[in-house]
Design a protein around this motif. Structure first.
Motif, PDB file in Angstrom:
ATOM      1  N   TYR A   1      -4.855   5.799  -4.571  1.00  0.00           N
ATOM      2  CA  TYR A   1      -3.427   5.534  -4.428  1.00  0.00           C
ATOM      3  C   TYR A   1      -2.914   4.694  -5.584  1.00  0.00           C
ATOM      4  CZ  TYR A   1      -4.399   6.924   0.385  1.00  0.00           C
ATOM      5  OH  TYR A   1      -4.804   7.616   1.489  1.00  0.00           O
ATOM      6  N   VAL A   2      -1.640   4.926  -5.930  1.00  0.00           N
ATOM      7  CA  VAL A   2      -0.939   4.069  -6.877  1.00  0.00           C
ATOM      8  C   VAL A   2       0.241   3.451  -6.140  1.00  0.00           C
ATOM      9  CG1 VAL A   2       0.407   6.024  -7.790  1.00  0.00           C
ATOM     10  CG2 VAL A   2       0.199   3.914  -9.114  1.00  0.00           C
ATOM     11  N   SER A   3       0.360   2.122  -6.260  1.00  0.00           N
ATOM     12  CA  SER A   3       1.362   1.357  -5.527  1.00  0.00           C
ATOM     13  C   SER A   3       2.430   0.862  -6.495  1.00  0.00           C
ATOM     14  CB  SER A   3       0.686   0.182  -4.818  1.00  0.00           C
ATOM     15  OG  SER A   3       1.615  -0.579  -4.096  1.00  0.00           O
TER      16      SER A   3
ATOM     17  N   THR B   1      -2.302  -4.844   1.762  1.00  0.00           N
ATOM     18  CA  THR B   1      -2.845  -4.896   0.398  1.00  0.00           C
ATOM     19  C   THR B   1      -2.896  -6.304  -0.174  1.00  0.00           C
ATOM     20  OG1 THR B   1      -0.625  -4.244  -0.294  1.00  0.00           O
ATOM     21  CG2 THR B   1      -2.314  -2.521  -0.236  1.00  0.00           C
ATOM     22  N   SER B   2      -2.490  -7.284   0.603  1.00  0.00           N
ATOM     23  CA  SER B   2      -2.706  -8.691   0.275  1.00  0.00           C
ATOM     24  C   SER B   2      -2.352  -9.503   1.500  1.00  0.00           C
ATOM     25  CB  SER B   2      -1.843  -9.134  -0.918  1.00  0.00           C
ATOM     26  OG  SER B   2      -2.242 -10.409  -1.389  1.00  0.00           O
ATOM     27  N   THR B   3      -3.180 -10.476   1.806  1.00  0.00           N
ATOM     28  CA  THR B   3      -2.894 -11.395   2.901  1.00  0.00           C
ATOM     29  C   THR B   3      -3.676 -12.668   2.665  1.00  0.00           C
ATOM     30  OG1 THR B   3      -2.689 -11.576   5.311  1.00  0.00           O
ATOM     31  CG2 THR B   3      -4.730 -10.604   4.470  1.00  0.00           C
ATOM     32  N   SER B   4      -3.200 -13.748   3.215  1.00  0.00           N
ATOM     33  CA  SER B   4      -3.757 -15.059   2.896  1.00  0.00           C
ATOM     34  C   SER B   4      -5.139 -15.278   3.504  1.00  0.00           C
ATOM     35  CB  SER B   4      -2.802 -16.147   3.405  1.00  0.00           C
ATOM     36  OG  SER B   4      -3.320 -17.431   3.140  1.00  0.00           O
ATOM     37  N   TRP B   5      -5.939 -16.084   2.819  1.00  0.00           N
ATOM     38  CA  TRP B   5      -7.175 -16.600   3.381  1.00  0.00           C
ATOM     39  C   TRP B   5      -6.898 -17.858   4.211  1.00  0.00           C
ATOM     40  CZ3 TRP B   5     -12.028 -14.292   2.414  1.00  0.00           C
ATOM     41  CH2 TRP B   5     -12.032 -13.283   1.441  1.00  0.00           C
ATOM     42  N   SER B   6      -5.646 -18.339   4.143  1.00  0.00           N
ATOM     43  CA  SER B   6      -5.207 -19.531   4.873  1.00  0.00           C
ATOM     44  C   SER B   6      -6.213 -20.670   4.694  1.00  0.00           C
ATOM     45  CB  SER B   6      -4.964 -19.197   6.342  1.00  0.00           C
ATOM     46  OG  SER B   6      -3.915 -18.243   6.438  1.00  0.00           O
ATOM     47  N   GLN B   7      -6.635 -21.282   5.805  1.00  0.00           N
ATOM     48  CA  GLN B   7      -7.599 -22.380   5.721  1.00  0.00           C
ATOM     49  C   GLN B   7      -9.040 -21.891   5.853  1.00  0.00           C
ATOM     50  OE1 GLN B   7      -6.532 -25.523   4.924  1.00  0.00           O
ATOM     51  NE2 GLN B   7      -4.589 -24.428   4.730  1.00  0.00           N
ATOM     52  N   MET B   8      -9.217 -20.588   5.718  1.00  0.00           N
ATOM     53  CA  MET B   8     -10.568 -20.005   5.785  1.00  0.00           C
ATOM     54  C   MET B   8     -11.241 -20.402   7.098  1.00  0.00           C
ATOM     55  SD  MET B   8     -11.717 -20.801   1.840  1.00  0.00           S
ATOM     56  CE  MET B   8     -11.359 -22.557   2.072  1.00  0.00           C
TER      57      MET B   8
ATOM     58  N   VAL C   1      -4.129  11.962  -5.969  1.00  0.00           N
ATOM     59  CA  VAL C   1      -3.789  10.540  -5.914  1.00  0.00           C
ATOM     60  C   VAL C   1      -2.456  10.384  -5.183  1.00  0.00           C
ATOM     61  CG1 VAL C   1      -3.318   8.450  -7.248  1.00  0.00           C
ATOM     62  CG2 VAL C   1      -5.032  10.101  -8.054  1.00  0.00           C
ATOM     63  N   GLY C   2      -2.438   9.590  -4.132  1.00  0.00           N
ATOM     64  CA  GLY C   2      -1.233   9.400  -3.343  1.00  0.00           C
ATOM     65  C   GLY C   2      -0.362   8.273  -3.874  1.00  0.00           C
ATOM     66  N   VAL C   3       0.901   8.278  -3.466  1.00  0.00           N
ATOM     67  CA  VAL C   3       1.870   7.249  -3.876  1.00  0.00           C
ATOM     68  C   VAL C   3       2.212   6.397  -2.662  1.00  0.00           C
ATOM     69  CG1 VAL C   3       4.124   6.803  -4.919  1.00  0.00           C
ATOM     70  CG2 VAL C   3       2.827   8.848  -5.569  1.00  0.00           C
ATOM     71  N   THR C   4       2.245   5.085  -2.858  1.00  0.00           N
ATOM     72  CA  THR C   4       2.659   4.173  -1.796  1.00  0.00           C
ATOM     73  C   THR C   4       4.002   3.543  -2.175  1.00  0.00           C
ATOM     74  OG1 THR C   4       1.943   1.921  -2.400  1.00  0.00           O
ATOM     75  CG2 THR C   4       0.219   3.534  -1.854  1.00  0.00           C
ATOM     76  N   PRO C   5       4.717   2.967  -1.201  1.00  0.00           N
ATOM     77  CA  PRO C   5       6.041   2.409  -1.494  1.00  0.00           C
ATOM     78  C   PRO C   5       6.019   0.998  -2.058  1.00  0.00           C
ATOM     79  CG  PRO C   5       5.590   2.207   0.824  1.00  0.00           C
ATOM     80  CD  PRO C   5       4.423   2.958   0.239  1.00  0.00           C
ATOM     81  N   GLY C   6       4.901   0.590  -2.662  1.00  0.00           N
ATOM     82  CA  GLY C   6       4.821  -0.783  -3.142  1.00  0.00           C
ATOM     83  C   GLY C   6       4.467  -1.721  -2.007  1.00  0.00           C
ATOM     84  N   GLU C   7       4.512  -3.016  -2.308  1.00  0.00           N
ATOM     85  CA  GLU C   7       3.961  -3.990  -1.372  1.00  0.00           C
ATOM     86  C   GLU C   7       4.932  -5.136  -1.160  1.00  0.00           C
ATOM     87  OE1 GLU C   7       0.155  -4.857  -3.188  1.00  0.00           O
ATOM     88  OE2 GLU C   7      -0.042  -2.731  -3.690  1.00  0.00           O
ATOM     89  N   ASN C   8       5.667  -5.066  -0.055  1.00  0.00           N
ATOM     90  CA  ASN C   8       6.545  -6.161   0.310  1.00  0.00           C
ATOM     91  C   ASN C   8       5.726  -7.381   0.718  1.00  0.00           C
ATOM     92  OD1 ASN C   8       8.396  -4.128  -0.051  1.00  0.00           O
ATOM     93  ND2 ASN C   8       9.476  -4.473   1.870  1.00  0.00           N
ATOM     94  N   THR C   9       6.383  -8.527   0.814  1.00  0.00           N
ATOM     95  CA  THR C   9       5.682  -9.766   1.120  1.00  0.00           C
ATOM     96  C   THR C   9       5.055  -9.741   2.502  1.00  0.00           C
ATOM     97  OG1 THR C   9       7.204 -10.964  -0.320  1.00  0.00           O
ATOM     98  CG2 THR C   9       5.947 -12.277   1.243  1.00  0.00           C
TER      99      THR C   9
ATOM    100  N   SER D   1       1.953  -2.758   2.586  1.00  0.00           N
ATOM    101  CA  SER D   1       2.703  -4.013   2.544  1.00  0.00           C
ATOM    102  C   SER D   1       1.696  -5.142   2.496  1.00  0.00           C
ATOM    103  CB  SER D   1       3.599  -4.180   3.772  1.00  0.00           C
ATOM    104  OG  SER D   1       4.235  -5.451   3.766  1.00  0.00           O
ATOM    105  N   HIS D   2       2.139  -6.301   2.036  1.00  0.00           N
ATOM    106  CA  HIS D   2       1.341  -7.494   2.228  1.00  0.00           C
ATOM    107  C   HIS D   2       1.474  -7.917   3.686  1.00  0.00           C
ATOM    108  CE1 HIS D   2       1.632  -8.637  -2.329  1.00  0.00           C
ATOM    109  NE2 HIS D   2       1.004  -7.486  -2.098  1.00  0.00           N
ATOM    110  N   GLY D   3       0.475  -8.623   4.169  1.00  0.00           N
ATOM    111  CA  GLY D   3       0.458  -8.998   5.576  1.00  0.00           C
ATOM    112  C   GLY D   3       0.543 -10.489   5.811  1.00  0.00           C
ATOM    113  N   PHE D   4       1.187 -11.219   4.883  1.00  0.00           N
ATOM    114  CA  PHE D   4       1.302 -12.670   5.048  1.00  0.00           C
ATOM    115  C   PHE D   4       2.090 -12.993   6.316  1.00  0.00           C
ATOM    116  CE2 PHE D   4       0.678 -12.168   0.451  1.00  0.00           C
ATOM    117  CZ  PHE D   4      -0.386 -13.035   0.255  1.00  0.00           C
ATOM    118  N   TYR D   5       1.607 -13.972   7.048  1.00  0.00           N
ATOM    119  CA  TYR D   5       2.205 -14.309   8.332  1.00  0.00           C
ATOM    120  C   TYR D   5       2.859 -15.678   8.302  1.00  0.00           C
ATOM    121  CZ  TYR D   5       2.654 -15.500  13.266  1.00  0.00           C
ATOM    122  OH  TYR D   5       3.144 -15.881  14.486  1.00  0.00           O
TER     123      TYR D   5
END
Length: 498
Positions: free
Chosen positions: A191-193, A319-326, A247-255, A284-288
Motif C-alpha cells: 500500500y501507498v498512503s 498506522t501510528s499510535t502511541s506507546w504512552s507510558q509503555m 499496490v493499493g492506495v490508502t486515504p492517508g493517515e489522520n491523527t 488512520s493513526h489511532g492516538f487516543y
C-alpha cells in the motif's frame, strides 16, 4: 394448571453457568469470556515502524537519522532485528516505511531514493529476510511523510497548499518510490498512503503557511477531504501506469479515528464512487485522547463502518499510535483500536528512537528500543508489553469475541482461523490490585494454555519490567471449560493454546 417448580429448577433458572461461577467464587472474581468460534474480523497482524528522516529541512547539511541504527555496531543491529522479526521476537507482519520530501528537487528532475533512506531500507531488507526464514511474509505500507517543496504553492518545505499544476508531479513522486522499492529493493510493498496527519490545518496560520519552518512539526502539507478523495483516484491511475496494479492506495493517515470520520474524510470517500472503488485500505493513526477538547480522539469505528457498508471487504489499519507510558494502559489503547475502532492491523509510532534527534523533544517518547548517542541501546519495557500482543495476534488469524465484567481487565483474543498459530488470548490487569478472573473459554479444542507475563513493576534503578515476557507455566481448563487466574496488579498475561 401450573407445573411445580423444583428447587433445582430455580437454581438453574436464576444462575446459569456464568452466575454459578460468580457464586462459587463468592463474587470475588471477575467474570470473563473468550469465544474463539465467534470471529469478528480477519487479523493482518501487528507491525513496526523505523523512522529515519522526519524533520530536517536541509538533508545535505543536517542528516537526521532518528532511528539510530547509524550509531550501532553491526552485531547490535542484528540483535535488534532478531528481536523484532525473528522467531523468538515480536514476529511482526506489518512494516511502515516513511517517504520523506528530499528525493527530488524539481519537477522532472532525477529522483534519488537512496541518499536519505539508507537505514530504513536496511531495516526493511533485513526484516524481510528474517520474516521469510520463519515461513511468513511482510506487508509493507509506505507513507508520504510530506511532499517535496516544489509541489506546494509556497514552494518550500512544509508548504501548506498544493499547487494544482503539480498534481501529476506528486503522483509520479509517489509511484516512482514504490516502483523503486518493488523493483530495486525487492520489497513487498502492498500500500501507498497519501499523507501523515495532513488534516491538521491548525499547524499553519494565515500569516505562516510554511508551518513554522525553523522549529515546527514533522513534514506535512494540508490535505482536505476533497483533495484526499481526488488523490485516491489520481494515485491509483499513476500506479497502474507504472505497472503497479497490485499496490493499493490508502486515504492517508489522520491523527485519530474520530477525525477520520467526524472531520469528513470517510464521507468524502464514500460520496465519490470512483474514489470508493479505488480505495485499497482504510488507514488512520489511532492516538487516543478521552478528554474533550481540540485534541479529543476516541476509538470510534464510525468512519470505517460507513465505508464498510458500501464495501464490506475493506480492511483497516492503525498506522501510528502511541506507546504512552509503555504499561498496561497502553495495552488497553490497543484493545480500543481492535475492539472499538474495529481494525485489522496495528503499527505503533517509531519503535526504535534516538531521542536527541527529535526537535523539541518527542511528544510520544515511549518505544521498544532507545539508542543513545554513545552507540549503546536499551530494550525498554514497551518491547515486552508489545510482545504480549504481537506473538498472540499473527497475520491470518482472526479477532475473537471477548467480554470482561471489569473495565480494568480488558481481554484481547485471536483465533487460529486455519493458520498454524495457536488460539491465544491476552488478559490485562490495569488496576493497582491483584485480581482473580474466571475466563470461560469456548470455541477451541485446547484444554491447556501456556502463559507468559509482563508486569509494570520495575526496580528503583532502571525502567525495565520486573517480568519481561516471562513464562509462568501451563494453565488447565476446568471440567466446565473455565480458566481461573490470579492476575497481578499492573500485568499483562498471554495464554497460548497447547
Amino acid at each position: 394448571m401450573k407445573k411445580a417448580v423444583t428447587i433445582l429448577g430455580l437454581i438453574l433458572l436464576f444462575t446459569g453457568p456464568a452466575n454459578m461461577l460468580a457464586q462459587v467464587n463468592g463474587f470475588t472474581a471477575v467474570q470473563a469470556e473468550v469465544d474463539f468460534a465467534k470471529k469478528l474480523r480477519p487479523w493482518d497482524g501487528f507491525g513496526f515502524n523505523y523512522v529515519e528522516t522526519a524533520q530536517t529541512i536541509n538533508y545535505a547539511s543536517d542528516r537526521q537519522e532518528y532511528g539510530g541504527f547509524s550509531l550501532l555496531k553491526e552485531p547490535d543491529r542484528q540483535k535488534i532485528l532478531d528481536m523484532v522479526f525473528g522467531e523468538d521476537g515480536l514476529k511482526v507482519g506489518l512494516l511502515k516505511m516513511f517517504y520523506d520530501p528530499h528525493h527530488q528537487s524539481a519537477a522532472g528532475s532525477d529522483l534519488d531514493h537512496e541518499a536519505s533512506t539508507q537505514w530504513i531500507r536496511y531495516f526493511a531488507r533485513e526484516g524481510l529476510k528474517r520474516t521469510r526464514s520463519r515461513g511468513a511474509d511482510l506487508q509493507i505500507i509506505t507513507t508520504l511523510y510530506g511532499p517535496p517543496p516544489f509541489v506546494t504553492q509556497q514552494n518550500t518545505m512544509r508548504g501548506r497548499d498544493l499547487n494544482p499544476a503539480m498534481k501529476g508531479a506528486l503522483t509520479n513522486y509517489l509511484a516512482d518510490w514504490v516502483k523503486y522499492l518493488r523493483d530495486k529493493e525487492k520489497l513487498p510493498v502492498r500500500y501507498v498512503s497519501l499523507h501523515n496527519e495532513g488534516e491538521d490545518w491548525s499547524r499553519w496560520d494565515a500569516e505562516d503557511k510554511t508551518g513554522n519552518i525553523g522549529t515546527g512539526h514533522d513534514y506535512n502539507m494540508y490535505w482536505s477531504p476533497a483533495q484526499t478523495a481526488e488523490f485516491v483516484k489520481l494515485t491509483r491511475a499513476a500506479l497502474d501506469k507504472a505497472g503497479l496494479k497490485e499496490v493499493g492506495v490508502t486515504p492517508g493517515e489522520n491523527t485519530n479515528w474520530y477525525r477520520f470520520s467526524n472531520w469528513g474524510y470517510a464521507y468524502a470517500l464514500a460520496d465519490d464512487p470512483e474514489a470508493l472503488r479505488n480505495l485499497g485500505l482504510i488507514t488512520s493513526h489511532g492516538f487516543y485522547v478521552g478528554s474533550y477538547g481540540r485534541w479529543f480522539g476516541e476509538h470510534t469505528s464510525a468512519g470505517t463502518d460507513y465505508l464498510r457498508e458500501r464495501r464490506p471487504e475493506l480492511h483497516a489499519w492503525v498506522t501510528s499510535t502511541s506507546w504512552s507510558q509503555m504499561d498496561t494502559k497502553n495495552v488497553k489503547e490497543m484493545h480500543g483500536n481492535i475492539y472499538t475502532a474495529k481494525v485489522n492491523g496495528i503499527i505503533p509510532w517509531a519503535g526504535i528512537q534516538r531521542p536527541s534527534q527529535w526537535v523539541g523533544g518527542d511528544p510520544n517518547p515511549g518505544s521498544a528500543f532507545t539508542v543513545r548517542e554513545d552507540g549503546s541501546y536499551e530494550v525498554r519495557r514497551g518491547y515486552y508489553f508489545y510482545k504480549q500482543l504481537t506473538r498472540a495476534g499473527q497475520a491470518g488469524m482472526a479477532v475473537a469475541r471477548t467480554s470482561s465484567m471489569d473495565s480494568e481487565m480488558p481481554i484481547i483474543a485471536f483465533a487460529a482461523n486455519g493458520t498454524r498459530h495457536p488460539d491465544a488470548f491476552v488478559v490485562t490487569n490495569m488496576s493497582a490490585y491483584n485480581r482473580k478472573v474466571v475466563v470461560s473459554v469456548k470455541g477451541t479444542n485446547a484444554r491447556r494454555f501456556a502463559a507468559f507475563r509482563t508486569t509494570e513493576k520495575a526496580d528503583r534503578y532502571q525502567n525495565v519490567a520486573y517480568e519481561q515476557y516471562q513464562g509462568i507455566g501451563d494453565y488447565n481448563l476446568t471440567n466446565e471449560g473455565t480458566l481461573l487466574y490470579d492476575a497481578p496488579a499492573g500485568s499483562v498475561t498471554t495464554f497460548f493454546a497447547k
